[in-house]
Design a protein around this motif. Structure first.
Motif, short mmCIF file in Angstrom:
data_model
loop_
_atom_site.label_atom_id
_atom_site.label_comp_id
_atom_site.label_asym_id
_atom_site.label_seq_id
_atom_site.Cartn_x
_atom_site.Cartn_y
_atom_site.Cartn_z
N ASP A 74 -7.22 7.79 1.53
CA ASP A 74 -7.06 6.76 0.50
C ASP A 74 -6.19 5.61 1.02
O ASP A 74 -6.48 4.44 0.76
CB ASP A 74 -6.45 7.34 -0.77
CG ASP A 74 -7.41 8.25 -1.51
OD1 ASP A 74 -8.63 8.20 -1.22
OD2 ASP A 74 -6.94 9.03 -2.37
N GLN A 75 -5.12 5.95 1.74
CA GLN A 75 -4.27 4.91 2.30
C GLN A 75 -5.03 4.08 3.32
O GLN A 75 -4.87 2.86 3.38
CB GLN A 75 -3.02 5.52 2.96
CG GLN A 75 -2.03 6.04 1.97
CD GLN A 75 -0.85 6.71 2.64
OE1 GLN A 75 -0.94 7.16 3.78
NE2 GLN A 75 0.26 6.80 1.93
N TRP A 76 -5.87 4.70 4.13
CA TRP A 76 -6.66 3.98 5.13
C TRP A 76 -7.64 3.01 4.46
O TRP A 76 -7.78 1.87 4.86
CB TRP A 76 -7.41 4.98 6.01
CG TRP A 76 -8.23 4.33 7.07
CD1 TRP A 76 -9.57 4.14 7.08
CD2 TRP A 76 -7.74 3.73 8.28
NE1 TRP A 76 -9.97 3.49 8.21
CE2 TRP A 76 -8.86 3.23 8.97
CE3 TRP A 76 -6.48 3.60 8.84
CZ2 TRP A 76 -8.73 2.58 10.19
CZ3 TRP A 76 -6.38 2.95 10.06
CH2 TRP A 76 -7.50 2.46 10.72
N ARG A 77 -8.30 3.49 3.41
CA ARG A 77 -9.24 2.62 2.69
C ARG A 77 -8.49 1.46 2.02
O ARG A 77 -8.98 0.33 2.01
CB ARG A 77 -10.03 3.44 1.66
CG ARG A 77 -11.05 4.34 2.30
CD ARG A 77 -12.08 4.92 1.35
NE ARG A 77 -11.75 4.82 -0.04
CZ ARG A 77 -11.82 5.83 -0.90
NH1 ARG A 77 -12.17 7.02 -0.50
NH2 ARG A 77 -11.53 5.66 -2.17
N TYR A 78 -7.32 1.72 1.46
CA TYR A 78 -6.53 0.66 0.83
C TYR A 78 -6.13 -0.37 1.88
O TYR A 78 -6.20 -1.58 1.64
CB TYR A 78 -5.29 1.26 0.17
CG TYR A 78 -4.37 0.21 -0.40
CD1 TYR A 78 -4.66 -0.38 -1.63
CD2 TYR A 78 -3.24 -0.20 0.29
CE1 TYR A 78 -3.83 -1.35 -2.15
CE2 TYR A 78 -2.41 -1.17 -0.23
CZ TYR A 78 -2.71 -1.74 -1.44
OH TYR A 78 -1.89 -2.71 -1.96
N ARG A 79 -5.71 0.09 3.07
CA ARG A 79 -5.32 -0.81 4.15
C ARG A 79 -6.48 -1.71 4.55
O ARG A 79 -6.34 -2.92 4.70
CB ARG A 79 -4.85 0.00 5.36
CG ARG A 79 -4.58 -0.81 6.59
CD ARG A 79 -4.61 0.10 7.83
NE ARG A 79 -4.60 -0.66 9.05
CZ ARG A 79 -5.68 -1.17 9.64
NH1 ARG A 79 -6.86 -1.00 9.12
NH2 ARG A 79 -5.59 -1.85 10.76
N ASN A 80 -7.65 -1.12 4.74
CA ASN A 80 -8.83 -1.90 5.13
C ASN A 80 -9.19 -2.93 4.07
O ASN A 80 -9.55 -4.07 4.39
CB ASN A 80 -10.01 -0.99 5.43
CG ASN A 80 -9.86 -0.27 6.74
OD1 ASN A 80 -9.07 -0.66 7.59
ND2 ASN A 80 -10.60 0.80 6.91
N LYS A 81 -9.09 -2.53 2.82
CA LYS A 81 -9.40 -3.46 1.73
C LYS A 81 -8.39 -4.61 1.72
O LYS A 81 -8.75 -5.78 1.56
CB LYS A 81 -9.38 -2.73 0.40
CG LYS A 81 -9.73 -3.60 -0.78
CD LYS A 81 -9.69 -2.81 -2.07
CE LYS A 81 -9.92 -3.72 -3.25
NZ LYS A 81 -9.75 -3.01 -4.52
N ALA A 82 -7.11 -4.29 1.93
CA ALA A 82 -6.07 -5.32 1.92
C ALA A 82 -6.26 -6.29 3.09
O ALA A 82 -6.07 -7.49 2.94
CB ALA A 82 -4.69 -4.67 1.99
N ILE A 83 -6.66 -5.77 4.24
CA ILE A 83 -6.88 -6.64 5.40
C ILE A 83 -8.06 -7.57 5.17
O ILE A 83 -8.03 -8.74 5.51
CB ILE A 83 -7.08 -5.79 6.67
CG1 ILE A 83 -5.76 -5.19 7.10
CG2 ILE A 83 -7.68 -6.61 7.80
CD1 ILE A 83 -5.86 -4.20 8.24
#
Length: 139
Positions: A37-46
């Protein structure tokens, strides 16, 4: 619910051991899910990059594009006039990096045109100066 079958013939120690194993598996899965979930959030934020600074930068770039379109490309050399073939509305919808590249190409074209016109004017001034010197020295 952990989801294991408890057989009646198992001893208390074996039941505790199976429960521990099931709990560890469940905990490992939860840790994996949190990391995912943190990885997906990071990618979305980028990808979105909706920060106040990026919004301000995008607005500034759009204003510069508007100024360039108001100035137009008619004074540019023929080989650079294609930069103004794209409508401003379409240009503003491009990603920031492509808009910056467009602005840089337009600025380079304007500088090139300015340098070329200044060099020809400088040569004309030199010729005029030489002519004036020749005409005044003959008198």
């Amino acid at each position: 619910k952990v989801g294991i079958k408890i057989d009646q013939h198992l001893t208390k120690d074996k039941i505790i051991q199976k429960l521990k194993l099931a709990f560890q598996e469940h905990r490992s899965k939860k840790i994996w899910d949190v990391a995912w979930d943190q990885w997906r959030y990071r990618n979305k934020a980028i990808k979105t990059q909706e920060t106040p600074y990026s919004i301000e930068m995008s607005d500034h770039i759009n204003n510069m594009i508007s100024q360039e379109h108001l100035q137009g490309g008619s004074t540019l050399p023929k080989q650079d006039q294609h930069l103004f073939g794209q409508k401003q509305v379409m240009l503003i919808q491009l990603p920031v990096a492509q808009r910056q590249l467009w602005l840089q190409r337009v600025a380079t074209a304007r500088q090139s045109h300015y340098r070329a016109s200044n060099q020809s004017q400088r040569r004309e001034r030199q010729l005029l100066h030489q002519w004036l010197e020749n005409t005044t020295s003959k008198k």
